[in-house]
Design a protein around this motif. Structure first.
Motif, PDB file in Angstrom:
ATOM      1  N   GLY A   1       0.817  -1.076  -0.192  1.00 28.48           N
ATOM      2  CA  GLY A   1       0.063   0.114  -0.021  1.00 28.48           C
ATOM      3  C   GLY A   1       0.797   1.410  -0.004  1.00 28.48           C
ATOM      4  N   LEU A   2       1.939   1.183   0.784  1.00 30.17           N
ATOM      5  CA  LEU A   2       2.798   2.428   0.962  1.00 30.17           C
ATOM      6  C   LEU A   2       3.442   2.625  -0.260  1.00 30.17           C
ATOM      7  CD1 LEU A   2       4.332   2.259   4.476  1.00 30.17           C
ATOM      8  CD2 LEU A   2       2.557   3.932   3.530  1.00 30.17           C
ATOM      9  N   ALA A   3       3.949   1.814  -1.073  1.00 28.86           N
ATOM     10  CA  ALA A   3       4.787   1.645  -2.184  1.00 28.86           C
ATOM     11  C   ALA A   3       3.926   2.284  -3.358  1.00 28.86           C
ATOM     12  CB  ALA A   3       5.339   0.449  -2.686  1.00 28.86           C
ATOM     13  N   ILE A   4       2.635   1.731  -3.530  1.00 27.37           N
ATOM     14  CA  ILE A   4       1.514   2.185  -4.596  1.00 27.37           C
ATOM     15  C   ILE A   4       1.402   3.543  -4.293  1.00 27.37           C
ATOM     16  CG2 ILE A   4      -0.961   1.880  -4.896  1.00 27.37           C
ATOM     17  CD1 ILE A   4      -0.564  -0.696  -5.528  1.00 27.37           C
ATOM     18  N   ALA A   5       0.883   3.944  -3.025  1.00 27.67           N
ATOM     19  CA  ALA A   5       0.657   5.414  -2.823  1.00 27.67           C
ATOM     20  C   ALA A   5       1.799   6.482  -3.170  1.00 27.67           C
ATOM     21  CB  ALA A   5       0.395   5.671  -1.177  1.00 27.67           C
ATOM     22  N   GLY A   6       3.060   5.992  -2.865  1.00 32.48           N
ATOM     23  CA  GLY A   6       4.387   6.611  -3.377  1.00 32.48           C
ATOM     24  C   GLY A   6       4.395   6.819  -4.986  1.00 32.48           C
ATOM     25  N   ALA A   7       3.822   5.846  -5.598  1.00 30.99           N
ATOM     26  CA  ALA A   7       4.010   5.682  -7.042  1.00 30.99           C
ATOM     27  C   ALA A   7       3.059   6.707  -7.773  1.00 30.99           C
ATOM     28  CB  ALA A   7       3.876   4.337  -7.546  1.00 30.99           C
ATOM     29  N   LEU A   8       1.740   6.581  -6.998  1.00 33.55           N
ATOM     30  CA  LEU A   8       0.591   7.406  -7.450  1.00 33.55           C
ATOM     31  C   LEU A   8       0.911   9.043  -7.134  1.00 33.55           C
ATOM     32  CD1 LEU A   8      -2.307   5.496  -5.945  1.00 33.55           C
ATOM     33  CD2 LEU A   8      -1.945   6.027  -8.506  1.00 33.55           C
ATOM     34  N   MET A   9       1.703   9.281  -6.209  1.00 33.88           N
ATOM     35  CA  MET A   9       1.853  10.718  -5.867  1.00 33.88           C
ATOM     36  C   MET A   9       3.089  10.919  -6.503  1.00 33.88           C
ATOM     37  SD  MET A   9       1.291  11.029  -1.633  1.00 33.88           S
ATOM     38  CE  MET A   9       0.879  12.676  -2.109  1.00 33.88           C
ATOM     39  N   GLN A  10       3.954  10.306  -7.012  1.00 38.38           N
ATOM     40  CA  GLN A  10       4.997  10.781  -8.059  1.00 38.38           C
ATOM     41  C   GLN A  10       4.737  11.011  -9.336  1.00 38.38           C
ATOM     42  OE1 GLN A  10       8.286   8.154  -7.458  1.00 38.38           O
ATOM     43  NE2 GLN A  10       8.301   8.318  -5.196  1.00 38.38           N
ATOM     44  N   ASN A  11       3.655  10.194  -9.710  1.00 41.18           N
ATOM     45  CA  ASN A  11       3.158  10.443 -11.064  1.00 41.18           C
ATOM     46  C   ASN A  11       2.169  11.623 -11.334  1.00 41.18           C
ATOM     47  OD1 ASN A  11       4.588   8.331 -12.165  1.00 41.18           O
ATOM     48  ND2 ASN A  11       2.969   7.050 -13.064  1.00 41.18           N
ATOM     49  N   VAL A  12       1.400  11.816 -10.063  1.00 38.84           N
ATOM     50  CA  VAL A  12       0.265  12.728 -10.334  1.00 38.84           C
ATOM     51  C   VAL A  12       0.915  13.954 -10.138  1.00 38.84           C
ATOM     52  CG1 VAL A  12      -0.489  13.038  -7.931  1.00 38.84           C
ATOM     53  CG2 VAL A  12      -2.125  13.282  -9.720  1.00 38.84           C
ATOM     54  N   THR A  13       2.142  14.034  -9.505  1.00 35.76           N
ATOM     55  CA  THR A  13       2.715  15.384  -9.155  1.00 35.76           C
ATOM     56  C   THR A  13       3.797  15.814 -10.089  1.00 35.76           C
ATOM     57  OG1 THR A  13       4.009  14.512  -7.377  1.00 35.76           O
ATOM     58  CG2 THR A  13       1.953  15.635  -6.840  1.00 35.76           C
ATOM     59  N   ARG A  14       4.201  14.539 -10.858  1.00 36.97           N
ATOM     60  CA  ARG A  14       5.481  14.777 -11.831  1.00 36.97           C
ATOM     61  C   ARG A  14       6.512  15.033 -11.007  1.00 36.97           C
ATOM     62  NH1 ARG A  14       1.666  17.258 -15.138  1.00 36.97           N
ATOM     63  NH2 ARG A  14       2.621  19.415 -14.752  1.00 36.97           N
ATOM     64  N   ASN A  15       6.694  14.710  -9.628  1.00 33.36           N
ATOM     65  CA  ASN A  15       7.752  14.937  -8.679  1.00 33.36           C
ATOM     66  C   ASN A  15       8.220  13.622  -8.222  1.00 33.36           C
ATOM     67  OD1 ASN A  15       9.236  15.878  -6.540  1.00 33.36           O
ATOM     68  ND2 ASN A  15       8.304  17.865  -6.620  1.00 33.36           N
ATOM     69  N   PRO A  16       9.637  13.152  -8.683  1.00 31.47           N
ATOM     70  CA  PRO A  16      10.042  12.000  -8.046  1.00 31.47           C
ATOM     71  C   PRO A  16      10.233  12.096  -6.344  1.00 31.47           C
ATOM     72  CG  PRO A  16      11.847  13.562  -9.062  1.00 31.47           C
ATOM     73  CD  PRO A  16      10.650  14.290  -9.182  1.00 31.47           C
ATOM     74  N   LEU A  17      10.111  13.234  -5.667  1.00 32.64           N
ATOM     75  CA  LEU A  17      10.523  13.282  -4.236  1.00 32.64           C
ATOM     76  C   LEU A  17       9.035  13.119  -3.469  1.00 32.64           C
ATOM     77  CD1 LEU A  17      13.033  16.200  -4.122  1.00 32.64           C
ATOM     78  CD2 LEU A  17      13.401  13.746  -4.435  1.00 32.64           C
ATOM     79  N   ALA A  18       7.986  13.116  -4.167  1.00 34.32           N
ATOM     80  CA  ALA A  18       6.752  13.011  -3.473  1.00 34.32           C
ATOM     81  C   ALA A  18       6.526  11.575  -2.961  1.00 34.32           C
ATOM     82  CB  ALA A  18       5.625  13.275  -4.305  1.00 34.32           C
ATOM     83  N   ASP A  19       5.974  11.507  -1.819  1.00 37.36           N
ATOM     84  CA  ASP A  19       5.466  10.165  -1.174  1.00 37.36           C
ATOM     85  C   ASP A  19       4.644  10.740  -0.008  1.00 37.36           C
ATOM     86  OD1 ASP A  19       7.215  10.748   1.207  1.00 37.36           O
ATOM     87  OD2 ASP A  19       7.665   8.543   1.187  1.00 37.36           O
TER      88      ASP A  19
ATOM     89  N   ALA B   1      -4.696   8.911   0.883  1.00 36.36           N
ATOM     90  CA  ALA B   1      -4.843   9.186   2.500  1.00 36.36           C
ATOM     91  C   ALA B   1      -5.663   8.063   2.851  1.00 36.36           C
ATOM     92  CB  ALA B   1      -5.827  10.605   2.507  1.00 36.36           C
ATOM     93  N   ALA B   2      -6.456   7.460   2.314  1.00 31.50           N
ATOM     94  CA  ALA B   2      -7.265   6.406   3.010  1.00 31.50           C
ATOM     95  C   ALA B   2      -6.196   4.977   3.192  1.00 31.50           C
ATOM     96  CB  ALA B   2      -8.371   5.851   1.857  1.00 31.50           C
ATOM     97  N   SER B   3      -5.478   4.952   2.052  1.00 31.88           N
ATOM     98  CA  SER B   3      -4.245   3.515   2.474  1.00 31.88           C
ATOM     99  C   SER B   3      -3.239   3.885   3.443  1.00 31.88           C
ATOM    100  CB  SER B   3      -3.910   3.209   0.909  1.00 31.88           C
ATOM    101  OG  SER B   3      -3.414   4.346   0.523  1.00 31.88           O
ATOM    102  N   THR B   4      -3.044   4.999   3.476  1.00 30.03           N
ATOM    103  CA  THR B   4      -1.955   5.402   4.377  1.00 30.03           C
ATOM    104  C   THR B   4      -2.444   5.629   5.900  1.00 30.03           C
ATOM    105  OG1 THR B   4      -0.725   6.848   2.790  1.00 30.03           O
ATOM    106  CG2 THR B   4      -0.166   7.109   4.963  1.00 30.03           C
ATOM    107  N   ALA B   5      -3.641   5.936   5.925  1.00 30.04           N
ATOM    108  CA  ALA B   5      -4.387   6.043   7.235  1.00 30.04           C
ATOM    109  C   ALA B   5      -4.364   4.718   7.919  1.00 30.04           C
ATOM    110  CB  ALA B   5      -5.650   6.865   7.240  1.00 30.04           C
TER     111      ALA B   5
ATOM    112  N   ALA C   1      -5.576  11.962   8.278  1.00 33.29           N
ATOM    113  CA  ALA C   1      -4.884  12.122   6.968  1.00 33.29           C
ATOM    114  C   ALA C   1      -5.634  13.068   5.811  1.00 33.29           C
ATOM    115  CB  ALA C   1      -4.748  10.623   6.294  1.00 33.29           C
ATOM    116  N   LEU C   2      -6.819  13.050   6.005  1.00 30.50           N
ATOM    117  CA  LEU C   2      -7.846  14.008   5.119  1.00 30.50           C
ATOM    118  C   LEU C   2      -7.508  15.251   5.595  1.00 30.50           C
ATOM    119  CD1 LEU C   2     -11.339  12.203   4.674  1.00 30.50           C
ATOM    120  CD2 LEU C   2      -9.483  12.446   3.187  1.00 30.50           C
ATOM    121  N   ALA C   3      -7.385  15.486   6.899  1.00 23.35           N
ATOM    122  CA  ALA C   3      -7.318  17.014   7.472  1.00 23.35           C
ATOM    123  C   ALA C   3      -5.931  17.483   6.747  1.00 23.35           C
ATOM    124  CB  ALA C   3      -7.142  16.878   8.848  1.00 23.35           C
TER     125      ALA C   3
END
Length: 328
Positions: free
Chosen positions: A71-89, A244-248, A126-128
Motif C-alpha cells: 500500500g505504501l509503495a503504490i501510494a508513493g508511485a501514485l503521488m510521484q506520477n500525479v505531481t510529476r515530482n520524484p520526491l513525492a510520497d 490518504a485512505a490507504s496510508t491512514a 490524513a484527510l485533514a
C-alpha cells in the motif's frame, strides 16, 4: 520498454514474492525454523504450539508486512506520477503525520473501541492533512506542482509538532507506548488488522488501475492532459484521497513507516518503465517484499529486542534520498 523485458521483470518480482513468503515465515525468536515450517505445511506440526506460532503469529505478521509495504509503495508511485515530482510520497506530503496525529488522539479514548476509533481517526487526520495542503496551494491553481510538495513538508512538520506536544503533556507510560508505536511496528498483526487493511488496499489499488491512463496523460503536462479530456484538478484530489485512505489504515495498525513510498517506485521505474499500470504492479510487489524483510531484520537483529521498523526504513530512506538529490 520491450514486452519481453517487462514480462521478465514481472516474473522476477513474482518469484521474489513467493520466495519471501516461504523464507520469511521461518524467521522468529522461537525455535520454529524453516524445517519445522516445512513439516507443518507438508504434513503435521511436530508440536501443537508450532501450529499456533506459525498460523496465529508469523503468517498474519508476514501478510500484514506485505500489505503495508504494498500500500505504501503504490501510494508513493501514485503521488510521484500525479505531481510529476520524484520526491513525492505520503511521508513527505504530510499524510503520515496527519494519520499519526489522528491515531494519537484516538489512543486517548477507551481501549475497547480502538478497533474502530484508530483507523477512523487516522483517516480523518490524513484527510485533514490533505485539506490543509490543498488550501495552501489553492491560490496558484496547481500551476506550480512543486508548491504542493513544499506545502506537504510544512504541514507534516506542523502536525508532527502537535503530536509531540500531546505526547509531552500526556501520562508518561501511555506516551511511551504511543511513541514506540509511532516508530512503526508489525507487532499488532492479527486477523482484525488484516480485515481492516486488506479491503482498503484492494479498493484503493483497483481505483488506481482504473485511472491509470488518465495519470499517464498527466505525465506529459497539465495542458496535454486537459486536451485529452482529463479533469486534472479532480484527478489530483481523487489520488490524494486514495493515498490518504490507504496510508491512514496502515498507520493506524503499523505506526509511522517512512520512505517506502519514495524508494520503491524509484527502484522499480528503471525496470518496468514510467507508465502508471506497470509502475503500480512493480512497486506494490517489491514494496511488500521490502517491508517483510525489514520486519525480519527488526525481529532478529538484536537478541530479545525488536527494533522499530520505522527506524530501519527511515535510515535506509534518508541515505537513498540524499543519493537521489545528488543525482538530480
Amino acid at each position: 520498454m520491450k514486452p519481453l523485458k517487462l514480462n521478465y521483470s514481472i516474473l522476477l518480482l513474482l518469484t521474489l514474492v513467493f520466495s519471501t513468503f516461504i523464507l520469511a515465515i521461518g524467521y522468529g525468536v522461537s525455535e520454529v525454523n524453516h524445517a519445522a515450517v516445512w513439516q507443518c505445511i507438508n504434513s503435521q506440526c511436530e508440536k501443537d504450539i508450532y501450529q499456533t506460532i506459525l498460523y496465529d503469529i508469523r503468517l498474519p505478521r508476514v501478510l500484514l508486512g506485505f500489505l503495508a509495504g504494498f500500500g505504501l509503495a503504490i501510494a508513493g508511485a501514485l503521488m510521484q506520477n500525479v505531481t510529476r515530482n520524484p520526491l513525492a510520497d505520503p511521508y513527505l506530503f504530510g499524510i503520515v503525520a496527519g494519520a499519526g496525529l489522528g491515531a494519537t488522539l484516538a489512543s486517548l479514548l477507551p481501549a475497547s473501541i480502538h478497533f474502530i476509533s484508530l483507523p477512523l481517526a487516522a483517516f480523518i487526520g490524513a484527510l485533514a492533512a490533505v485539506a490543509l495542503v490543498l488550501t495552501v496551494i489553492a491560490n496558484n491553481n496547481w500551476r506550480r506542482v512543486s508548491h504542493l510538495l513544499l506545502a506537504g513538508v510544512a504541514v507534516s512538520f506542523l502536525l508532527s509538532s502537535i503530536t509531540s506536544f500531546i505526547l509531552y503533556m500526556g501520562e508518561a507510560f501511555s506516551s511511551n507506548r504511543v511513541i514506540f508505536w509511532l516508530m512503526g511496528s508489525l507487532a499488532r498483526a492479527d486477523n482484525t488488522a488484516l480485515m481492516w487493511i486488506f479491503p482498503v488496499i484492494l479498493i484503493s489499488t483497483l481505483i488506481a488501475f482504473s485511472i491509470a491512463r488518465q495519470l499517464d496523460a498527466l505525465l506529459l503536462s497539465d495542458e496535454s492532459a486537459r486536451t485529452l479530456g482529463v479533469k486534472v484538478a479532480r484527478l489530483r484530489i481523487l489520488v490524494l484521497v486514495i493515498c490518504a485512505a490507504s496510508t491512514a489504515v496502515i498507520v493506524s495498525y503499523c505506526g509511522g513507516i517512512g520512505f517506502v513510498g519514495l524508494m520503491i517506485p524509484h527502484i522499480v521505474r528503471s525496470f518496468v518503465g514510467i507508465t502508471t499500470a506497470r509502475l503500480l504492479v512493480g512497486s506494490g510487489l517489491l514494496g511488500g517484499c521490502f517491508l517483510v524483510w525489514v520486519d525480519v531484520i527488526a525481529r532478529t537483529a538484536l537478541d530479545g529486542q525488536e527494533i522499530p521498523i520505522g527506524v530501519i526504513t527511515s535510515a535506509l530512506g534518508s541515505v537513498f534520498f540524499l543519493l537521489l538529490l545528488r543525482k538530480m
